[in-house]
Each structure stands twice: as structure tokens, then as C-alpha cells.
Design a protein around this motif. Structure first.
Motif, PDB file in Angstrom:
ATOM      1  N   PRO A  29       0.799  -1.223   0.000  1.00  0.00           N
ATOM      2  CA  PRO A  29       0.000   0.000   0.000  1.00  0.00           C
ATOM      3  C   PRO A  29       0.835   1.278   0.000  1.00  0.00           C
ATOM      4  CG  PRO A  29       0.192  -0.817   2.223  1.00  0.00           C
ATOM      5  CD  PRO A  29       0.914  -1.811   1.345  1.00  0.00           C
ATOM      6  N   THR A  30       0.222   2.323  -0.526  1.00  0.00           N
ATOM      7  CA  THR A  30       0.754   3.667  -0.336  1.00  0.00           C
ATOM      8  C   THR A  30      -0.011   4.230   0.859  1.00  0.00           C
ATOM      9  OG1 THR A  30       1.160   3.927  -2.690  1.00  0.00           O
ATOM     10  CG2 THR A  30       1.077   5.935  -1.376  1.00  0.00           C
ATOM     11  N   VAL A  31       0.738   4.559   1.908  1.00  0.00           N
ATOM     12  CA  VAL A  31       0.075   4.856   3.175  1.00  0.00           C
ATOM     13  C   VAL A  31      -0.288   6.342   3.325  1.00  0.00           C
ATOM     14  CG1 VAL A  31       0.766   2.851   4.492  1.00  0.00           C
ATOM     15  CG2 VAL A  31       2.395   4.706   4.187  1.00  0.00           C
ATOM     16  N   TYR A  32      -1.222   6.778   2.484  1.00  0.00           N
ATOM     17  CA  TYR A  32      -1.687   8.171   2.573  1.00  0.00           C
ATOM     18  C   TYR A  32      -3.123   8.224   3.067  1.00  0.00           C
ATOM     19  CZ  TYR A  32      -4.381   7.559  -1.747  1.00  0.00           C
ATOM     20  OH  TYR A  32      -5.288   7.142  -2.693  1.00  0.00           O
ATOM     21  N   SER A  33      -3.778   7.037   3.128  1.00  0.00           N
ATOM     22  CA  SER A  33      -5.114   6.942   3.700  1.00  0.00           C
ATOM     23  C   SER A  33      -5.356   5.463   3.946  1.00  0.00           C
ATOM     24  CB  SER A  33      -6.166   7.506   2.742  1.00  0.00           C
ATOM     25  OG  SER A  33      -6.268   6.686   1.606  1.00  0.00           O
ATOM     26  N   GLU A  46      -1.006  18.996   4.597  1.00  0.00           N
ATOM     27  CA  GLU A  46      -2.346  19.466   4.967  1.00  0.00           C
ATOM     28  C   GLU A  46      -2.651  19.202   6.440  1.00  0.00           C
ATOM     29  OE1 GLU A  46      -4.856  17.660   2.045  1.00  0.00           O
ATOM     30  OE2 GLU A  46      -4.250  19.082   0.487  1.00  0.00           O
ATOM     31  N   ALA A  47      -2.112  18.098   6.949  1.00  0.00           N
ATOM     32  CA  ALA A  47      -2.347  17.780   8.360  1.00  0.00           C
ATOM     33  C   ALA A  47      -1.391  18.557   9.262  1.00  0.00           C
ATOM     34  CB  ALA A  47      -2.175  16.281   8.582  1.00  0.00           C
ATOM     35  N   GLY A  48      -0.372  19.159   8.670  1.00  0.00           N
ATOM     36  CA  GLY A  48       0.593  19.923   9.446  1.00  0.00           C
ATOM     37  C   GLY A  48       1.452  19.069  10.364  1.00  0.00           C
ATOM     38  N   VAL A  49       1.735  17.848   9.916  1.00  0.00           N
ATOM     39  CA  VAL A  49       2.583  16.961  10.716  1.00  0.00           C
ATOM     40  C   VAL A  49       3.720  16.442   9.842  1.00  0.00           C
ATOM     41  CG1 VAL A  49       0.708  16.232  12.252  1.00  0.00           C
ATOM     42  CG2 VAL A  49       1.191  14.927  10.173  1.00  0.00           C
ATOM     43  N   PRO A  50       4.784  15.977  10.494  1.00  0.00           N
ATOM     44  CA  PRO A  50       5.889  15.404   9.699  1.00  0.00           C
ATOM     45  C   PRO A  50       5.401  14.201   8.883  1.00  0.00           C
ATOM     46  CG  PRO A  50       6.556  15.713  11.988  1.00  0.00           C
ATOM     47  CD  PRO A  50       5.080  15.951  11.930  1.00  0.00           C
ATOM     48  N   LEU A  51       6.056  13.988   7.760  1.00  0.00           N
ATOM     49  CA  LEU A  51       5.659  12.885   6.873  1.00  0.00           C
ATOM     50  C   LEU A  51       5.602  11.547   7.607  1.00  0.00           C
ATOM     51  CD1 LEU A  51       5.065  11.933   3.921  1.00  0.00           C
ATOM     52  CD2 LEU A  51       7.528  11.552   3.691  1.00  0.00           C
ATOM     53  N   SER A  52       6.643  11.274   8.400  1.00  0.00           N
ATOM     54  CA  SER A  52       6.698   9.957   9.051  1.00  0.00           C
ATOM     55  C   SER A  52       5.546   9.786  10.042  1.00  0.00           C
ATOM     56  CB  SER A  52       8.033   9.784   9.772  1.00  0.00           C
ATOM     57  OG  SER A  52       8.174  10.790  10.747  1.00  0.00           O
ATOM     58  N   LYS A  53       5.158  10.875  10.677  1.00  0.00           N
ATOM     59  CA  LYS A  53       4.055  10.785  11.621  1.00  0.00           C
ATOM     60  C   LYS A  53       2.739  10.571  10.873  1.00  0.00           C
ATOM     61  CE  LYS A  53       1.937  13.006  15.592  1.00  0.00           C
ATOM     62  NZ  LYS A  53       1.620  14.272  16.248  1.00  0.00           N
ATOM     63  N   PHE A  54       2.626  11.279   9.751  1.00  0.00           N
ATOM     64  CA  PHE A  54       1.402  11.152   8.953  1.00  0.00           C
ATOM     65  C   PHE A  54       1.212   9.720   8.437  1.00  0.00           C
ATOM     66  CE2 PHE A  54      -0.746  11.308   4.784  1.00  0.00           C
ATOM     67  CZ  PHE A  54      -1.967  11.818   5.190  1.00  0.00           C
ATOM     68  N   THR A  55       2.295   9.128   7.941  1.00  0.00           N
ATOM     69  CA  THR A  55       2.169   7.789   7.347  1.00  0.00           C
ATOM     70  C   THR A  55       2.064   6.693   8.415  1.00  0.00           C
ATOM     71  OG1 THR A  55       4.580   7.614   7.163  1.00  0.00           O
ATOM     72  CG2 THR A  55       3.378   8.393   5.219  1.00  0.00           C
ATOM     73  N   ALA A  56       2.592   6.967   9.617  1.00  0.00           N
ATOM     74  CA  ALA A  56       2.607   5.929  10.661  1.00  0.00           C
ATOM     75  C   ALA A  56       1.204   5.426  10.974  1.00  0.00           C
ATOM     76  CB  ALA A  56       3.270   6.468  11.923  1.00  0.00           C
ATOM     77  N   GLN A  57       0.239   6.360  11.021  1.00  0.00           N
ATOM     78  CA  GLN A  57      -1.130   5.963  11.369  1.00  0.00           C
ATOM     79  C   GLN A  57      -1.709   5.000  10.329  1.00  0.00           C
ATOM     80  OE1 GLN A  57      -3.860   9.417  10.950  1.00  0.00           O
ATOM     81  NE2 GLN A  57      -2.174  10.410   9.860  1.00  0.00           N
ATOM     82  N   PHE A  58      -1.369   5.224   9.060  1.00  0.00           N
ATOM     83  CA  PHE A  58      -1.940   4.362   8.014  1.00  0.00           C
ATOM     84  C   PHE A  58      -1.191   3.041   7.897  1.00  0.00           C
ATOM     85  CE2 PHE A  58      -3.081   8.740   6.725  1.00  0.00           C
ATOM     86  CZ  PHE A  58      -4.433   8.614   6.999  1.00  0.00           C
ATOM     87  N   LYS A  59       0.081   3.078   8.275  1.00  0.00           N
ATOM     88  CA  LYS A  59       0.813   1.800   8.347  1.00  0.00           C
ATOM     89  C   LYS A  59       0.161   0.925   9.406  1.00  0.00           C
ATOM     90  CE  LYS A  59       5.413   3.434   7.072  1.00  0.00           C
ATOM     91  NZ  LYS A  59       6.808   3.639   7.470  1.00  0.00           N
TER      92      LYS A  59
END
Length: 472
Positions: free
Chosen positions: A33-37, A83-96
Motif C-alpha cells: 500500500p501507499t500509506v496516505y489513507s 495538509e495535516a501539518g505533521v511530519p511525513l513519518s508521523k502522517f504515514t505511521a497511522q496508516f501503516k
RNA sequence: GGCGGGGUAGCCAAGUGGUAAGGUCGCGGUCUGCAAAACCGCUAUUCGCGGGUUCGAUUCCCGCCCCCGCCUCCA
């Protein structure tokens, strides 16, 4: 019958011959997956197909080493993080995390490795590969500072998709940097940093930037599995350009045939159209769980159609899955009773149910395999109705089930009987002994309202968990 | 336009040169106090359409129609 699969590269059914037949070791690379959602169930159809493939190969005695990549840097993940105003790694962690929860719910075996594109180790590997491609004249840095693959220098480009490069037409889905590239079909290996990337970027011989999507799979596949892999899977939409690009990049670097067998899964449709994020016609796993369906019901619904045929998602199909599984559950419960609860797993009749496994040998013909399972269910039920199935035979069938369930993984969870239900059942038992039918029926309704079905048999009441969909 | 996948009963779907598995839904029956489950029976003279080959085609060949996807974000 020998194992055979439909190879996208040759567009033919081919007998499966691994690179190293003697060792029985197989390497499989699957695009993850691409972990953007949150992934939708169409994505999971592909992962369930890959799971079925791995499990069947294992049943056939192969040791499978499987890698599934996680794309955690691309246009969409960068945009989402911004858009979420968070670092990339933090943003993707939730979807991982959500992805791993979902595959567990669906009983999809975990791959041996889940390499992430942003892992420094693989970034280095990608840079190394791109350097080699430039050295060999297969890639170039353009005016926009990005590095592109020069498809005209790779004569096999287009062979997987069977595309004639001169016939390529733009669909307008993606904006082309036509002024920078030598050929409209040249694809990015390294994307030069721009403002929208914010603080996402890595230093490289070509300046700050980030990897193109295709190179990550070539790098991770060769890093973890070597220059040649046995099977590479994905959805049909990955055939072009993604897998075509992977071949060009990998073979451009190694000079060896990258993949022996390319297997691609058809789409999950909804209302006759491809389920996709961009169309907005998708369901996630939590969407279906909220409707009252279980992970294994979803697993069955997504697995029951041959992987190369389009599968239309419907609520009717979900209910069909529920009923079919209930049939299997009842059968297993009866076999267990008939076998006298004396499970002897030595009593395996390998001749029994050969048809099931042979159906799967034939390009994973799951429908034929399930057809055989249900025929067997009817025959053994009939024998049990007539008291003609002895304990040893029941035990043999259970052992057969255990074997095929290592592939299907569809056995039901046993729910604990809640105290409240047990109490109602006791009351009903007393009412029945007194032949108070009205009270008995009322209690049956109350038990049903708590999600349990009660049935009266020669040996008394039987209680079974019954899930109800919240209506589609 | 190019390249693929699909079209079999109400729905899902397997399949073969010799006359249509299986699941689900519905109806009838056995069982049951009634149910449920299970079993039995019924539900496609027919496999998108039109030709051809053949003793015989859903299956092979030719032509056509419809649906879906890919053609540089995508499982």
C-alpha cells in the motif's frame, strides 16, 4: 497435475518452475500500500489473492519468502502530511498501523519483510541503481533536475503490457513535464525537490530530491530477494507503467531477467465500476465491520472469485458469504460431534479431497476448489443424517479440513456463551420440559435478540452465534 | 485508436468437442410442538449475438454487440 499460473508476460498459462526447484524455496515480491489513507477493500482483494497464492504454494511444499513494500513517500503522502501539518513519518505511521490491523482482521499472512521506501538503506540502494542506469546511458538528468529513465534505450520496454510505445496516448490523468523529458514515456527515477515537498527530501548526486515511485520496488526487491525473483504480483493496474518500469530499472542494472512469473489480480468493482479512491466509490474494512460483517466473512467474499476475473462487490455477496460460512461451521460442528471429540491428527487420508488441491494447482481455481468442498459437505452431511459416518471417518474429514484450511483460513471463532444467554437458555429448557411452548418461543426470540440462535435437537438445545448485518 | 479482462439460472460462479459443478435466494417435502440445521425434490432444452467446421459446439474458427480496466497517481 503440475502447478501452473497465468503469466502476464507471456499471456499464457505456464507450468510453474521455480528458479531453484531442488531447494523448494520461492521468492515473491508483492506491491503493497501507499500509506496516505486507509486502504479500501479493493486493495485487499489483491492482498488476499497473494495470501491464497502463498498459502497454496506452502501447502505444496514450498518455502515462501515474501516481501511487501510500503510506499511512504510520494505526492499524496507529502500532500497529506502538509495538509495535516505533521511530519511525513508521523502522517504515514497511522496508516501503516491501520494497514497491519486490517491484514490481521482479514487473516492475511504477514510478509517476511515490509520494507519502507523512506528507509535510508533503500534510499541508498535506489541512488546506487540510478547512478548505474545513468552510467549505462539508460537514464539522464533533465533540465528540471529530475532524473528520468530513457525508455528508448531499453528495447524490452512495453513487453509486459504489450504496448507499442509509439501508440501511447496521454489520458490527461497526470501532468507531463513534456519539455524536460526526451520522450513522453520516460518516467522519473529521482524527483528534484520543489517547494511543495517542504522538508521532505534526500541529498543525492543530482541534488536534493526524492525517489520516483517505480525505483523503490526495484531497489527493495533486488536488495531483499536478489537480482531474480520467482513471482511478482499486483493489481492489473500496476502492469503499466509500474511493473513495466520495474523490469526496465532492474534489468537495466543487473542485466538479468528480473521476474519469472508475473501474476496480476483483476479489480474489485462496485456498481460495475472499479473501486477506487479517486471515484469515491470505496469501502474500507472498518466500514464493513461497522455493518456487522466479520473479517473472515469479508475474506471469503473477496476470495471466492477467481483472481483474474472482475469481482463485483455487493451486500448480497456479503450475505452469501455469511451463509456459506455458516454452512461450513455447521458441518465442522457436526463432524466434531461425530468424531467423538477424539481428534487424531495422524489419521490423514491424502487421497481424500485431492480435487480441491488440484483445482488450486490450476492457476488458483478457487471456485472449483470451493465447489468440491461444498459437494463434500453435502455428501458427509447426508452420511451423518443416516448415521453412516463413523467416528474415524469424521476424524479423517476434520483432518482434511485442517489441511485445506491452512490455505483458506476460514474457520470460525468460537464465541463464549454469555451468561445472560445461558440463563435464558436454561429457562427455555425448563419451559420446554413443561411443554410451555409459548414461553419457549418467547425465550427463543429473546435469545435471538442477543445475537444467538437456538435450535432444538435430540440432544437438547444448541446455541450458535448469529451475526446480523446492520442492513446494507 | 492500441492492449487486456469479462458476458453461463433472480444473484455469484465452475466447466468440457458428447449434451451444464458448486454457493446463495425462492418454492415444495422429510424431520420438528413450531422453528432452525441437515437432507430430498423443483428452479438454464440452454451458456451475449450471427455465421462456419463437425455426426455433435457453451467449448474450436470467423465476424459482431455489450460491460469493465490499462495507455505514465492507482491493488
Amino acid at each position: 497435475m503440475a502447478l501452473r499460473f497465468f503469466n502476464t508476460y507471456s499471456r499464457q498459462l505456464e507450468e510453474f518452475r521455480p528458479r531453484d526447484p531442488a531447494a523448494h524455496n520461492i521468492d515473491i515480491y508483492t506491491c503493497g500500500p501507499t500509506v496516505y489513507s486507509r486502504a479500501h477493500i479493493g486493495n485487499f482483494r489483491a492482498y488476499i489473492f497473494e495470501d491464497l497464492l502463498q498459502r497454496h504454494l506452502e501447502l505444496r511444499g514450498y518455502k515462501v519468502h515474501r516481501v511487501m513494500n510500503i510506499t511512504d513517500v510520494d505526492d499524496k503522502t507529502i500532500r497529506g502530511a502538509r495538509e495535516a501539518g505533521v511530519p511525513l513519518s508521523k502522517f504515514t505511521a497511522q496508516f501503516k498501523q491501520a494497514f497491519f490491523e486490517d491484514i490481521e482482521t482479514l487473516r492475511i499472512k504477514r510478509a517476511d519483510e515490509f520494507p519502507a521506501a523512506t528507509d535510508r538503506h533503500y534510499i541508498d540502494k535506489m541512488i546506487e541503481m540510478i547512478s548505474m542506469l545513468i552510467f549505462r546511458g539508460l537514464a539522464y538528468q533533465a533540465e528540471d533536475k529530475s532524473v528520468y529513465f530513457r525508455i528508448n534505450k531499453f528495447s524490452d520496454y512495453g513487453k509486459l503490457a504489450h504496448f507499442d510505445l509509439t501508440q501511447l496516448q496521454s489520458t490527461g490523468r497526470v501532468k507531463h513535464d513534456e519539455y524536460d523529458k526526451e520522450h513522453i514515456g520516460d518516467f522519473a527515477l529521482w524527483k528534484a525537490w520543489d517547494e511543495e515537498d517542504g522538508n521532505v527530501g534526500w541529498e543525492s548526486p543530482w541534488g536534493r530530491g526524492r525517489p520516483g515511485w517505480h525505483i523503490e520496488c526495484s531497489a527493495m526487491a533486488t536488495a531483499l530477494l536478489g537480482d531474480q525473483i520467482d513471482i511478482h504480483c499486483g493489481g492489473v493496474d500496476n502492469i503499466f507503467p509500474h511493473h513495466e518500469a520495474e523490469i526496465a530499472q532492474s534489468e537495466g542494472v543487473t542485466g538479468k531477467k528480473f521476474v519469472r512469473y508475473w501474476l496480476h489480480c483483476a479489480h474489485l468493482l462496485v456498481d460495475g465500476q472499479k473501486m477506487s479512491k479517486s471515484l469515491g466509490n470505496f469501502y474500507t474494512l472498518p466500514d464493513l465491520l461497522e455493518k456487522g460483517y466479520s473479517g473472515r466473512e469479508i475474506r471469503y467474499a473477496l476470495m471466492r472469485v477467481h483472481y483474474r476475473a472482475p469481482l463485483n462487490f455487493t451486500w448480497e455477496g456479503m450475505d452469501e458469504a455469511r451463509q456459506a460460512l455458516a454452512r461450513i461451521d455447521e458441518w465442522l460442528a457436526r463432524l466434531l460431534e461425530t468424531s467423538g471429540d477424539k481428534i487424531d491428527d495422524k489419521n490423514v487420508d491424502i487421497e481424500l479431497g485431492q480435487q480441491f488441491e488440484e483445482a488450486l494447482d490450476d492457476d488458483l481455481n478457487i471456485s472449483a476448489a470451493l465447489g468440491f468442498l461444498f459437494e463434500s459437505i453435502r455428501e458427509t452431511n447426508r452420511a451423518m443424517d443416516r448415521n453412516e459416518l463413523d467416528a474415524a471417518s469424521a476424524n479423517t474429514w476434520l483432518n482434511w479440513w485442517k489441511r485445506i484450511n491452512s490455505v483458506l483460513d476460514l474457520e470460525g471463532e468460537t464465541d463464549e456463551l454469555p451468561a445472560a444467554v445461558a440463563q435464558l437458555a436454561d429457562e427455555r429448557e425448563r419451559a420446554r420440559l413443561a411443554k410451555k411452548w409459548k414461553t419457549s418461543d418467547e425465550l427463543r426470540d429473546r435469545i435471538a435478540a442477543l445475537g444467538w440462535e437456538v435450535r432444538d435437537t435430540k440432544d437438547g438445545q444448541k446455541l450458535t452465534r448469529r451475526r446480523e448485518a446492520q442492513s446494507g
